[in-house]
Design a protein around this motif. Structure first.
Motif, short mmCIF file in Angstrom:
data_model
loop_
_atom_site.label_atom_id
_atom_site.label_comp_id
_atom_site.label_asym_id
_atom_site.label_seq_id
_atom_site.Cartn_x
_atom_site.Cartn_y
_atom_site.Cartn_z
N MET B 65 0.75 -1.20 0.06
CA MET B 65 -0.03 0.09 -0.19
C MET B 65 0.73 1.24 -0.05
N HIS B 67 3.54 1.17 -1.17
CA HIS B 67 4.26 1.44 -2.83
C HIS B 67 3.14 2.01 -3.75
N VAL B 68 1.77 1.76 -3.53
CA VAL B 68 1.01 2.44 -4.11
C VAL B 68 0.84 3.85 -4.08
N ARG B 71 3.89 5.42 -5.66
CA ARG B 71 3.67 5.22 -7.34
C ARG B 71 2.44 6.49 -7.65
N LEU B 72 1.54 6.72 -7.01
CA LEU B 72 0.68 7.67 -7.17
C LEU B 72 1.29 9.17 -7.12
N GLY B 75 3.59 9.50 -10.18
CA GLY B 75 3.12 9.68 -11.27
C GLY B 75 2.57 11.20 -11.53
N LEU B 76 2.58 11.88 -10.45
CA LEU B 76 1.99 13.23 -10.51
C LEU B 76 2.91 14.04 -10.51
N LEU B 126 -3.93 6.07 2.59
CA LEU B 126 -3.81 6.00 0.97
C LEU B 126 -5.46 6.39 0.62
N MET B 130 -6.31 9.07 -2.31
CA MET B 130 -7.05 8.77 -3.34
C MET B 130 -8.29 9.70 -3.59
N HIS B 133 -7.21 12.98 -4.64
CA HIS B 133 -6.89 13.15 -5.89
C HIS B 133 -8.19 12.85 -6.82
N ILE B 134 -9.01 12.29 -6.56
CA ILE B 134 -10.12 12.05 -7.45
C ILE B 134 -11.01 13.40 -7.50
#
Lengths: 362, 150
Positions: B65, B67-68, B71-72, B75-76, B126, B130, B133-134
């Protein structure tokens, strides 16, 4: 087939019982094959018919034999009679076999129909385990009560979904007020949130069941991503249905799609890392020694993380739904929910069509 | 002041940017060259790291998690610092972080891993990242924290 010995005796009297014995042999072997009702009665009928015929024959034989009382013609008479009886027995045997094969054929058709029915019922989540599905390797016998409960709830969820879709359709055509429409939209949204709650509970019972989307129909499973649909893919399906959108809305939807994609990518990469970790845990040490309990114990701990992924993916789906509701007007949201609902219905219908498509006999 | 941290991809062996203060830094080799983790036995550095990094993620070692989240953020366009916590240090780190948080609203309670700090403050896990971000609010917050430059 039971090959109990039939005694071939020259005596006329015992000869009569010979074909009867063969009839019962056919009947016995067929009954043990487990097709109860119709077959047994058919066989009984056929047996009765053949019994009558054989009795006629036996009544017939004394007649001509009386004429041939001279010693010289007696052996010929016996031979003739035996040949006749043999022919009779053979004929009856052939008829028995024909009846037997016909029963087998009809049972086969019945079995295929039952399989299809089960597949259909399983797709609607009404059947636990789906043992006939090739995707379920091995035992579906161990019924997980958490999963059984989920499947039942899901069946109700789909029914409720269908009626909500009908309501939305009617409401949009009837041009009801925004206030009333908002209630329908809220209900539909909450219905999806309920599903995510159900899934979270079921994930604790069997996370691999959730990851494989086993409650879904086959066409839905084709699109599977961490136990459900990809939000970005659903947006692609939905957005063309929502025209006309304002420029601001178009921009917002675009941003939402991009954010979804980024979040999905991050989750996918996390899953890949988990797969790597799991593979390493399972393969730790020497592969081939034959003892691996400690490795599996470690691997078991890692599996807990899979539950988090299912939850996070559903959380993403929920957030995406909510953001769309913020971007759209009530009327647009209603249309969007209707479109989404029907999209899922079409996929389920496609699965049914696929399952019942005409196939060549095995 | 927020430093721009060099990203680890180009430096396979750890060292440099992240180590702060007395280097009793036990730098554990990371399996994943993409993950700039620094394990430290001295947990008092935690507070300093929170204040000195625009974005820092605290997570258990090998946690997917975490890691997630990473990565997010990557990515930004963010260079997140990741603090990998060993099992034995977990309690101590959580205590330290709780003390850091207690300075602000104590509403968050004891932080759960992965824990994201932005601009010196606890942002959340997390789920929060999320959701934010959404809803499109994450990027502005990151910019405000100095983790992103347009």
């Amino acid at each position: 087939m039971n090959s109990s010995s039939t005694h071939f005796v020259t005596s006329r009297r015992i000869g009569i019982y010979e074909p009867l014995h063969q009839i019962s042999t056919w009947g016995e072997s067929f009954k043990t094959n487990g097709c109860p009702n119709t077959s047994a009665s058919t066989i009984a009928e056929l047996e009765a018919k053949l019994d009558n015929q054989s009795e006629d024959t036996s009544h017939g034989t004394p007649g001509p034999s009386e004429k041939y009382d001279q010693e010289a013609t007696k052996p010929v008479d016996k031979v003739q009679r035996r040949l006749a009886q043999n022919r009779e027995a053979a004929r009856k045997s052939r008829l028995r076999k024909k009846a037997y094969v016909q029963e087998l054929e009809s049972s086969r058709v019945k079995l295929m129909q039952l399989e299809q029915e089960l597949e259909r019922a399983r797709q609607q989540g009404l059947y636990i385990g789906g043992g006939l599905d090739a995707g379920h390797l091995g035992f579906s016998g161990a019924v997980n009560s958490g999963i059984a409960a989920f499947e039942m709830e899901y069946g109700h969820w789909v029914e409720e979904q269908s009626s909500q879709i009908c309501e939305l359709r009617t409401a949009l055509h009837a041009h009801i007020s925004d206030v009333e429409l908002r209630i329908l939209v809220e209900t539909a949204m909450n219905h999806y949130f309920n599903l995510f709650r159900m899934k979270a509970t079921a994930a604790k019972a069997d996370v691999f069941y959730m990851m494989s989307g086993m409650w879904k129909t086959s066409a839905e499973r084709f699109f599977l991503w961490i136990g459900g649909f990809r939000p970005s893919e659903l947006l692609k399906v939905l957005v063309p249905q929502l025209d006309p959108l304002t420029d601001q809305q178009i921009l917002d939807v675009c941003n939402l799609r991009q954010s979804c994609q980024q979040a999905e990518d991050a989750l996918t990469q996390g899953m890949e890392k988990l797969q790597q970790i799991l593979a390493e845990a399972v393969a730790a040490g020497q592969l081939g020694e034959g003892s691996y309990i400690p490795q599996l114990a470690t691997a078991l701990e890692k599996l807990e993380a899979v539950v988090s992924f299912v939850n996070q993916a559903d959380h993403l789906r929920q957030e995406t739904l909510q953001q769309m509701a913020r971007i759209l007007t009530v009327r647009q949201a209603a249309r969007g929910l209707l479109a989404l609902g029907e999209y899922f219905q079409r996929l389920r219908a496609l699965s049914s069509l696929w399952a019942t498509r005409p196939r060549e006999p095995a | 002041m927020h430093q721009a941290l060099p990203y680890r991809t180009w430096v396979p062996t750890t060292g440099g940017g992240n180590s702060v203060g007395p280097s009793s830094a036990t730098i554990e080799p990371s399996d994943d060259p993409m993950n700039p983790g620094v394990g430290m036995k001295d947990v008092t550095c935690v507070k300093k790291m929170v204040s000195e990094n625009a974005v820092i993620v605290f997570g258990r070692r090998g946690c997917c998690m975490c890691h997630v989240v990473m990565r997010l953020l990557l990515g930004l366009g963010v260079n997140p610092t990741v603090f990998e916590v060993d099992e034995e240090d977990e309690a101590a780190v959580v205590d330290e972080l709780s003390r850091v948080i207690a300075g602000e609203d104590a509403k968050e309670g004891r932080p759960q891993f992965p824990a994201v700090f932005m601009g010196g403050q606890l942002f959340g896990g997390l789920e929060r990242v999320m959701a934010t971000h959404i809803s499109g609010e994450l990027v502005p917050i990151l910019k405000k924290a100095g983790a992103l430059w347009l």
